[in-house]
Design an enzyme around this catalytic site. Structure first.
Site, mmCIF file in Angstrom:
data_model
loop_
_atom_site.group_PDB
_atom_site.id
_atom_site.type_symbol
_atom_site.label_atom_id
_atom_site.label_comp_id
_atom_site.label_asym_id
_atom_site.label_seq_id
_atom_site.Cartn_x
_atom_site.Cartn_y
_atom_site.Cartn_z
ATOM 1 N N TYR A 1 -16.725 11.049 17.320
ATOM 2 C CA TYR A 1 -16.383 11.913 16.182
ATOM 3 C C TYR A 1 -14.877 11.816 15.982
ATOM 4 C CZ TYR A 1 -16.730 16.328 13.477
ATOM 5 O OH TYR A 1 -16.690 17.294 12.507
ATOM 6 N N ARG B 1 -14.097 10.551 0.253
ATOM 7 C CA ARG B 1 -12.981 11.279 0.902
ATOM 8 C C ARG B 1 -13.346 11.447 2.365
ATOM 9 N NH1 ARG B 1 -12.968 14.845 4.269
ATOM 10 N NH2 ARG B 1 -13.222 16.907 3.390
ATOM 11 N N LYS C 1 -21.538 12.564 12.541
ATOM 12 C CA LYS C 1 -21.960 13.967 12.402
ATOM 13 C C LYS C 1 -23.372 14.135 12.968
ATOM 14 C CE LYS C 1 -18.575 15.931 9.830
ATOM 15 N NZ LYS C 1 -17.922 17.222 9.986
ATOM 16 N N GLU D 1 -21.433 15.474 2.832
ATOM 17 C CA GLU D 1 -20.257 15.280 3.682
ATOM 18 C C GLU D 1 -19.230 14.396 3.002
ATOM 19 O OE1 GLU D 1 -20.134 16.754 6.867
ATOM 20 O OE2 GLU D 1 -18.020 16.222 6.684
ATOM 21 N N ASP D 2 -18.014 14.856 3.013
ATOM 22 C CA ASP D 2 -16.867 14.033 2.610
ATOM 23 C C ASP D 2 -17.024 13.380 1.235
ATOM 24 O OD1 ASP D 2 -15.920 14.949 4.977
ATOM 25 O OD2 ASP D 2 -15.533 12.989 5.872
ATOM 26 N N ASP E 1 -20.809 20.594 3.996
ATOM 27 C CA ASP E 1 -20.146 20.862 5.269
ATOM 28 C C ASP E 1 -18.661 21.143 5.088
ATOM 29 O OD1 ASP E 1 -19.905 20.945 8.064
ATOM 30 O OD2 ASP E 1 -19.252 18.861 8.110
ATOM 31 N N ASP E 2 -18.012 20.424 4.199
ATOM 32 C CA ASP E 2 -16.556 20.569 4.062
ATOM 33 C C ASP E 2 -16.184 21.894 3.414
ATOM 34 O OD1 ASP E 2 -15.694 17.901 5.066
ATOM 35 O OD2 ASP E 2 -17.132 17.313 3.528
ATOM 36 N N ASN F 1 -7.858 16.261 9.567
ATOM 37 C CA ASN F 1 -8.347 15.181 10.434
ATOM 38 C C ASN F 1 -8.035 13.827 9.830
ATOM 39 O OD1 ASN F 1 -9.712 16.914 12.305
ATOM 40 N ND2 ASN F 1 -11.255 17.270 10.743
ATOM 41 N N ASN G 1 -12.975 23.006 14.352
ATOM 42 C CA ASN G 1 -13.677 21.934 13.642
ATOM 43 C C ASN G 1 -15.089 22.394 13.310
ATOM 44 O OD1 ASN G 1 -15.386 19.425 13.339
ATOM 45 N ND2 ASN G 1 -13.346 18.534 13.502
#
Ligand SMILES: NC(=O)C1=CN([C@@H]2O[C@H](COP(=O)(O)OP(=O)(O)OC[C@H]3O[C@@H](n4cnc5c(N)ncnc54)[C@H](O)[C@@H]3O)[C@@H](O)[C@H]2O)C=CC1
Ligand SMILES: CC(=O)C(=O)O
Ligand SMILES: [Mg+2]
Length: 657
Positions: free
Chosen positions: A189, A242, A260, A331-332, A354-355, A504, A552
Site C-alpha cells: 500500500y 488521480r 486497496k 477510488e482515486d 473512499d477519498d 500520499n 489513512n
C-alpha cells in the site's frame, strides 16, 4: 504412525477424507451462484448459436458438447460477445476444488497450501513428489518469506516478491501480511504502491485485475463475466485519473485497486476470492505515459466529461446486472468526477467513494481523539484545511456532521472551517469561478479581504488544527507550523496543536514527523497519510520517544465495506459512514490511549475493522437498508455486541490458522 512438525512419511498413512480448507461461506456461495448463472447462460447461448455464429458447424458441435458438460458440472458456462462469438462464460478450467488434484491444486493460488498440505491431502490430491517432502509449520513458512523480503534491498523488489507470493499461494501471502502488517503494509500500500503505479507498465508480468477500456464499452458485461472467480462481493474501481497525490497515471493506476483490495482482505478478512480490482482505461493526460513504449493503456486523451459519464453509467449498470450484490468502492477519481459519480450513484447502487467518505471518516475518527488530547475545548476549535479537493471537502463535511451532532447549528459548525487552495483562502468573493464542491465552505465573512498565503490565513484565523490534503510536499513550512503552535499556545498553558499532513505517498506529505516534532517542541498531535517512524530525542533526562499516527482511510474502508457486505446493505448511507468514524475513535485499547495515540496501532487494524463493521451493520439496520432477516437482528439485540462480534469474526478470513 507419528508425525512431527517438520517431517512425515506417507508410506503408512491412513488416508481419510480430505478436509476443506476454505471458509465455508465463500465456497458454498461460490458453487451455488456459479451453477445457477451457468445454467441461465447456457440456455440463452444455445438459442443464439444457430442464429449468427460465424463458426463452422463442427466448431458449434464441439462447443455444444462442452456446453452440455458445463450444465452437468455446473461450473462452466458460455455467452456470446457483441461480435456474436461464443465464449466461455467463466474463465475457469477449474474442476471443483474437492476433486482437483496434482498441479491443478498447486497452480491455483487460492487452493495451493504450499508446505502446509497434510500428509492425507498430499496423498488424496496426488501431490506426493510434486512438492518437497517437508511439512512445515506456518511460522516457518512465514519466517522464510520474511527472510526473503529482507534480502531484497529496494521496496519495489520487496513488493515484487510479495506479489509473486500472492500469485502462488494466497493463504501464505495473507498470513505473512497479517502477521507483519507494520512492516509490509507500506509495501503493498502507500507509499510503495505509489512507485508501483508509476512503473506499472514496466513491472507488468501478469494480469491481476479487470482492465475495462472505453473502447470496449459495449462489452462491459462480457468482460465482467470473464472474471474467473464467482460472485465477488467488493470491487475497487479507479479510472487512474488521480492516483494518491501522483496525478493522472492512466491504466497504471490499477495498482491502487489491487493494493486497496489486499487490505480489504488483510485488514478486514474479506475472502480474497471475493475481491475484484478494476481499472477503467479511458486514456490519460499523462504525457510520460503516452510516450512510454511499454505503456499498457489506451494511447488517447481522456474523453469529454459527458462521454465519461455515459461510460460510467454503462459500467454501473453492467456491474449491477452481472454482480448485483457487489459493493463498489470508487477510488482515486479526479475531483470533479469523484463528487459527480458519488452523487449520481449513491442512491441507486451499493457504492461509496473512499477519498471523500472513507477519508472523511478516518480523519474525523482521529480528530475526535485529538481534540481530547489537545486541551483546546470543542467550542474553541478552529480548523484550517490546506487543500480543498475531494479529500479536503470530504473530511470537512464529515467534521461538520460531528459538530452538528454535538449541538451546533449547521452554520456554526461550518464556520469552524477555513479551506485554502492554490489561490488562497476559499471565499465567495475571491473573483475566480469556484468549483461546485468548494462553494459550501466558501467564507463570506472576510470583508472583501483575500488571504493568499497559508501564513496569512493562520495569522487571521488563529487555528487549533491544521489539516493538509494538497498532494504537495513541504507546504507546511517551519514558519507555518510555528505559527500554528503560537496560536494554540496563546489560548493557555498545556494546549497542543493538531497537525495532520495527510497527503500520499510520503513524497507528497505536507511536512515530516521529525519537522513537526522539532517545530512544535514535541507538543504536536500528529497524523500523516503514509507512515513515518517513531522518533527518539535525547534530552537531559534521557531519550524521549514520540509516536506518530497514520491517518489513512485503511482504518475505515475495510470495516465499512465488511459491515455493508455482512449486513447485506442495499446502499451505503451517510449514517453508516459517520458511524465508521465514531466507532473507530472508540476502538483504541488502554495501552494505545495511554501512549497518546489517536488511532489503534496498525497491528490492531483487524480488531478495529471488526468494531467498525459491527457498528456499520447496526447503522444499516437502523437506516432500514439491511436485508438480513429481522429475526437475526432480534436475536443479536437480545445477546448484545458480543454475539454480533462473534458472528462477524466467524465469517472473516484468517488463513492457515
Ligand atoms: N490520508 C488519507 O487517507 C488520504 C489522503 N489523500 C491524499 O490527499 C491528497 C489530495 O487528494 P484529493 O483531495 O483527492 O486531491 P484533489 O486534487 O481533489 O485536491 C487537492 C487540493 O489541494 C489544493 N492544492 C494543491 N496544491 C496546493 C498548494 N500548494 N497549496 C494549497 N493548496 C493546494 C488544490 O487546489 C486542491 O484543492 C492526495 O495526496 C491524496 O493522496 C486522499 C485520500 C485519503
Ligand atoms: C489513501 C488514499 O486513498 C489516497 O491517498 O488517495
Ligand atoms: Mg484514494
Amino acid at each position: 504412525m507419528a508425525f512431527n512438525s517438520t517431517t512425515y512419511s506417507t508410506a503408512s498413512s491412513d488416508i481419510s477424507t480430505p478436509r476443506s480448507s476454505s471458509p465455508s461461506y465463500s465456497v458454498n456461495s461460490a458453487r451455488s451462484s456459479s451453477s445457477s448463472v451457468s445454467k441461465r447462460m447456457s440456455i440463452s447461448s444455445r438459442r443464439s448459436l444457430s442464429q449468427f455464429n460465424p463458426m463452422s458447424s463442427v466448431d458449434i458441435r464441439a462447443i455444444e458438447a462442452q456446453m452440455k458438460m458445463a450444465s452437468l458440472d455446473g461450473l462452466r458456462g458460455y455467452s456470446q460477445n457483441h461480435y456474436g462469438e461464443v465464449q466461455q462464460y467463466r474463465n475457469t478450467d477449474y474442476v471443483p476444488k474437492s476433486s482437483a488434484c496434482g498441479y491443478q491444486v498447486l497452480r491455483e493460488p487460492l487452493w495451493n497450501k504450499g508446505l502446509s498440505f497434510t500428509p492425507e491431502e498430499r496423498v488424496s490430491k496426488n501431490l506426493t513428489g510434486l512438492i518437497p517432502h517437508a511439512m512445515e509449520s506456518v511460522e516457518t513458512q512465514v519466517a522464510r518469506c520474511m527472510k526473503m523480503i529482507n534480502t531484497r534491498t529496494t521496496n519495489i523488489d520487496k513488493y515484487l516478491y510479495l506479489s509473486s507470493l500472492k500469485d502462488q499461494n494466497i493463504d501464505l501471502f495473507y498470513r505473512v501480511l497479517i502477521d507483519n502488517v507494520r512492516e509490509l503494509m507500506p509495501l503493498v500500500y502507500t507509499p510503495t504502491i505509489g512507485d508501483v503505479c508509476l512503473q506499472y507498465s514496466t513491472l507488468y508480468t501478469r494480469p491481476e485485475a479487470l482492465y475495462i477500456s472505453i473502447k470496449q464499452r459495449k462489452s462491459i458485461k462480457t468482460i465482467l463475466r470473464n472474471w474467473p472467480y464467482p460472485s465477488p462481493e467488493i470491487c475497487v474501481v479507479t479510472d487512474g485519473s488521480r492516483i494518491l497525490g501522483l496525478g493522472d497515471l492512466g491504466v497504471n493506476g490499477v495498482g491502487i485497486s489491487i493494493g486497496k483490495l489486499a487490505l480489504y482482505t488483510g485488514a478486514a478478512g474479506i475472502h480474497p476470492e471475493k475481491t475484484l480490482p478494476i481499472v477503467l482505461d479511458c486514456g490519460t493526460a499523462n504525457e510520460d505515459n503516452l510516450k512510454d513504449p511499454f505503456y499498457l493503456g489506451l494511447r488517447a486523451r481522456r474523453p469529454a466529461p459527458a462521454v465519461m459519464e455515459e461510460f460510467m453509467d454503462e459500467f454501473m449498470e453492467a456491474v449491477h446486472e452481472v454482480f448485483p450484490n457487489m459493493l463498489v468502492q470508487f477510488e482515486d477519481f479526479e475531483t470533479e468526477k469523484a463528487f459527480n459519480f458519488l452523487e449520481r450513484y449513491r442512491n441507486q447502487y451499493k457504492c461509496f467513494n473512499d477519498d471523500i467518505q472513507g477519508t472523511g471518516a478516518v480523519v474525523l475518527g482521529g480528530y475526535i481523539g485529538a481534540v481530547n488530547l489537545s486541551g483546546v475545548p470543542i467550542e474553541e476549535q478552529r480548523l484550517v484545511f490546506m487543500g480543498a479537493g475531494s479529500a479536503g471537502v470530504g473530511v470537512a463535511k464529515q467534521m461538520v456532521e460531528y459538530y452538528t451532532r454535538r449541538g451546533l447549528s449547521e452554520q456554526a459548525a461550518k464556520d469552524k472551517f477555513w479551506l485554502v487552495d492554490t489561490k488562497g483562502l476559499v471565499t465567495l468573493d475571491r473573483g475566480d469561478k469556484l468549483a461546485e464542491h468548494k462553494k459550501y465552505f466558501a467564507r463570506t465573512d472576510n470583508n472583501g479581504h483575500q488571504f493568499r498565503s497559508l501564513e496569512e490565513v493562520i495569522e487571521y484565523v488563529r487555528p487549533s488544527a491544521l489539516v493538509g490534503l494538497t498532494a504537495t510536499f513541504g507546504v507546511f513550512t517551519e514558519s507555518v507550523v510555528r505559527a500554528l503552535k503560537a496560536s494554540v499556545d496563546a489560548g493557555g498553558v498545556g494546549r497542543r496543536p493538531i497537525l495532520f499532513p495527510l497527503s500520499n505517498p510520503l513524497t507528497k506529505a505536507e511536512c515530516t514527523f521529525e519537522q513537526a516534532i522539532q517545530w512544535t517542541e514535541g507538543t504536536v498531535i500528529f497524523a500523516s497519510g503514509s507512515p513515518f517512524s517513531p522518533i527518539s530525542i535525547k534530552t537531559t533526562e534521557g531519550a524521549v520517544t514520540y509516536y506518530p499516527n497514520q491517518g489513512n482511510n485503511v482504518y475505515v474502508f475495510p470495516g465499512l465495506g465488511l459491515g455493508a457486505i455482512l449486513a447485506k446493505a442495499s446502499k451505503v448511507t451517510d449514517e453508516m459512514v459517520y458511524i465508521s468514524a465514531s466507532s473507530l475513535s472508540e476502538s483504541l485499547n488502554a495501552e494505545e490511549i495511554h501512549k497518546g495515540l489517536i488511532y489503534p496501532r496498525i497491528e490492531r487494524v483487524r480488531d478495529a475493522s471488526v468494531i467498525v463493521a459491527r457498528e456499520v451493520m447496526k447503522a444499516a439496520r437502523r437506516e432500514g437498508v439491511s436485508e438480513l432477516p429481522e429475526s437475526q437482528w432480534v436475536e443479536w439485540e437480545e445477546w448484545g455486541d458480543v454475539a454480533l462480534t462473534k458472528w462477524i469474526k466467524d465469517r472473516i478470513y484468517d488463513p492457515l490458522k
